[in-house]
Enzyme design. Sequence first.
Site, PDB file in Angstrom:
ATOM      1  N   CYS A   1      76.276  26.985  23.727  1.00 55.86           N
ATOM      2  CA  CYS A   1      77.700  26.670  23.734  1.00 55.86           C
ATOM      3  C   CYS A   1      78.597  27.895  23.806  1.00 55.86           C
ATOM      4  O   CYS A   1      79.819  27.765  23.845  1.00 55.86           O
ATOM      5  CB  CYS A   1      78.048  25.825  22.512  1.00 55.86           C
ATOM      6  SG  CYS A   1      77.216  24.221  22.501  1.00 55.86           S
TER       7      CYS A   1
ATOM      8  N   HIS B   1      86.636  27.465  18.085  1.00 58.72           N
ATOM      9  CA  HIS B   1      85.530  26.651  18.586  1.00 58.72           C
ATOM     10  C   HIS B   1      85.770  25.210  18.170  1.00 58.72           C
ATOM     11  O   HIS B   1      85.624  24.290  18.978  1.00 58.72           O
ATOM     12  CB  HIS B   1      84.206  27.176  18.043  1.00 58.72           C
ATOM     13  CG  HIS B   1      83.007  26.455  18.559  1.00 58.72           C
ATOM     14  ND1 HIS B   1      82.592  26.537  19.876  1.00 58.72           N
ATOM     15  CD2 HIS B   1      82.132  25.611  17.946  1.00 58.72           C
ATOM     16  CE1 HIS B   1      81.519  25.784  20.046  1.00 58.72           C
ATOM     17  NE2 HIS B   1      81.221  25.220  18.886  1.00 58.72           N
TER      18      HIS B   1
ATOM     19  N   GLU C   1      83.898  28.555  10.540  1.00 57.27           N
ATOM     20  CA  GLU C   1      84.878  29.219  11.393  1.00 57.27           C
ATOM     21  C   GLU C   1      86.119  29.624  10.602  1.00 57.27           C
ATOM     22  O   GLU C   1      86.669  30.716  10.798  1.00 57.27           O
ATOM     23  CB  GLU C   1      85.253  28.265  12.528  1.00 57.27           C
ATOM     24  CG  GLU C   1      85.890  28.927  13.697  1.00 57.27           C
ATOM     25  CD  GLU C   1      85.971  28.000  14.900  1.00 57.27           C
ATOM     26  OE1 GLU C   1      86.382  28.491  15.951  1.00 57.27           O
ATOM     27  OE2 GLU C   1      85.633  26.808  14.779  1.00 57.27           O
TER      28      GLU C   1
ATOM     29  N   LYS D   1      89.124  20.902  21.800  1.00 53.62           N
ATOM     30  CA  LYS D   1      88.055  19.898  21.810  1.00 53.62           C
ATOM     31  C   LYS D   1      88.538  18.580  21.227  1.00 53.62           C
ATOM     32  O   LYS D   1      87.946  17.533  21.487  1.00 53.62           O
ATOM     33  CB  LYS D   1      86.840  20.406  21.031  1.00 53.62           C
ATOM     34  CG  LYS D   1      86.089  21.563  21.680  1.00 53.62           C
ATOM     35  CD  LYS D   1      84.877  21.961  20.853  1.00 53.62           C
ATOM     36  CE  LYS D   1      84.124  23.134  21.466  1.00 53.62           C
ATOM     37  NZ  LYS D   1      84.835  24.413  21.315  1.00 53.62           N
TER      38      LYS D   1
ATOM     39  N   HIS E   1      83.617  18.291  23.717  1.00 55.07           N
ATOM     40  CA  HIS E   1      82.832  19.537  23.717  1.00 55.07           C
ATOM     41  C   HIS E   1      81.871  19.524  24.903  1.00 55.07           C
ATOM     42  O   HIS E   1      80.840  18.855  24.883  1.00 55.07           O
ATOM     43  CB  HIS E   1      82.055  19.629  22.411  1.00 55.07           C
ATOM     44  CG  HIS E   1      81.309  20.913  22.205  1.00 55.07           C
ATOM     45  ND1 HIS E   1      81.263  21.921  23.148  1.00 55.07           N
ATOM     46  CD2 HIS E   1      80.562  21.358  21.155  1.00 55.07           C
ATOM     47  CE1 HIS E   1      80.533  22.912  22.696  1.00 55.07           C
ATOM     48  NE2 HIS E   1      80.092  22.602  21.492  1.00 55.07           N
TER      49      HIS E   1
ATOM     50  N   PHE F   1      74.214  26.842  19.333  1.00 55.40           N
ATOM     51  CA  PHE F   1      72.880  26.673  18.772  1.00 55.40           C
ATOM     52  C   PHE F   1      72.048  27.916  19.073  1.00 55.40           C
ATOM     53  O   PHE F   1      72.148  28.503  20.151  1.00 55.40           O
ATOM     54  CB  PHE F   1      72.193  25.444  19.379  1.00 55.40           C
ATOM     55  CG  PHE F   1      72.711  24.127  18.845  1.00 55.40           C
ATOM     56  CD1 PHE F   1      73.696  24.069  17.868  1.00 55.40           C
ATOM     57  CD2 PHE F   1      72.186  22.932  19.315  1.00 55.40           C
ATOM     58  CE1 PHE F   1      74.154  22.864  17.381  1.00 55.40           C
ATOM     59  CE2 PHE F   1      72.643  21.717  18.837  1.00 55.40           C
ATOM     60  CZ  PHE F   1      73.632  21.673  17.872  1.00 55.40           C
TER      61      PHE F   1
END
Length: 426
Positions: free
Chosen positions: A173, A313, A324, A345, A350, A409
């Site tokens: 991502c 994010h 975050e 998002k 996403h 990830f």
Amino acid sequence: MSAQGERRAVITGIGVVAPGGGNTKEFWDLLTAGRTATRRITAFDASSFRSQVAGECDFDPAEHGLTHRQLRRMDRVTQFAIVCAREAVDDSGLELGAVDPGGLGVSVGSAVGAATSLEQEYLVLSDTGRNWLVDHEYASPHLFNHLTPTTIATELAWEVGAEGPVGLLSTGCTSGIDAVGYAHQLIAEGSADVMLTGATEAAVSPLAAACFDAIKATTPRNDDPEHAARPFDRTRNGFVLAEGAAMFVVEEYEHARKRGARIYAEIGGYATRCNAYHMTGLRVDGREMAEAIGAALDEARMPTTDIDYVNAHGSGTKQNDRHETAAFKRALGEHAYRTPVSSIKSMIGHSLGAIGSIEIAACALAIEHGVVPPTANLHEKDPECDLDYVPLVARDHEVGAALTVGSGFGGYQSAMVLRKWRGVQS
């Protein structure tokens, strides 16, 4: 080239395909209106899945001039990239015929590549899974293209005639930030003068949905798909899977100046880190993301107080949003509490590897227009997420510099600083 002999990378063209927006203008209009484009999945029958919502693109490749032959060999992920590339080149005003092919490169990101076509081909070859031994005679002649993600970069190179550095980055991502960061580095070191760069993803498929269902990363809020993505909200319970792409023309400043190009923003700094900790888990202190932010600011030679907007994010999972928030406080100190932060998002979902580039587009447009996009669906504050997340409504706000971050990830943490171009800096 600046007075110090530095080569600076500037964004001169933008192309976007996103849920609710078939081009850059439509995308920006959706963000500034605070509209959501998430809905029940229509690409396949998702009735048996835990999460049945997605951010889908209403995309007709024929309307964008793709030929029957192109459609035959290109997965949807490549179609997105080509259409965005054309828009970005047109937007930049760049005459490709006047560019040295050896100085023109491609850097594109994607997390899962042509996974949709691979899944479809497996269903054909195995007779929808009935046969353990597949019959190769039913295989598409373009199956190898789908297997090899670098085909996306190849198609883009053919599209613009790039004979310089050409490649694909797949870092989950963070791919969309990393691909543009790599383009920035190639220009800085002199390996290219112009880069076509960005990221693309077309992962709204049964395979992707099943993978995220298995780890309960996506939201099960199927009864209210328009409000399913809730970053930083106390009621958040997972992200909304999506698709889309964004591509940019990024040029060395002198190259752009000589042709009188409009400059959206300069890429001031970029950095990436890995937590070497867990495939999906995040430490609560946000140290690795904070270190990436600090390194990006150091490269840009900017103090934390110069950041006017943070594009988070903001996936909408419990752990990401806490992680975050901690990273912003750790990296920006008290300035984190004075800086507007938002997650787009919440409106478009996403799109895995593509979202980092789509968020770079949002930052460049925020700098261009002096408007910060909102975090939609943020109604209930989470005490652990206590920054200014620009709830519900876009905000007029002068953005001289924007920070955008990504978390992926595998422990990937990436950060990029964009700033308004004000000429050569000492």
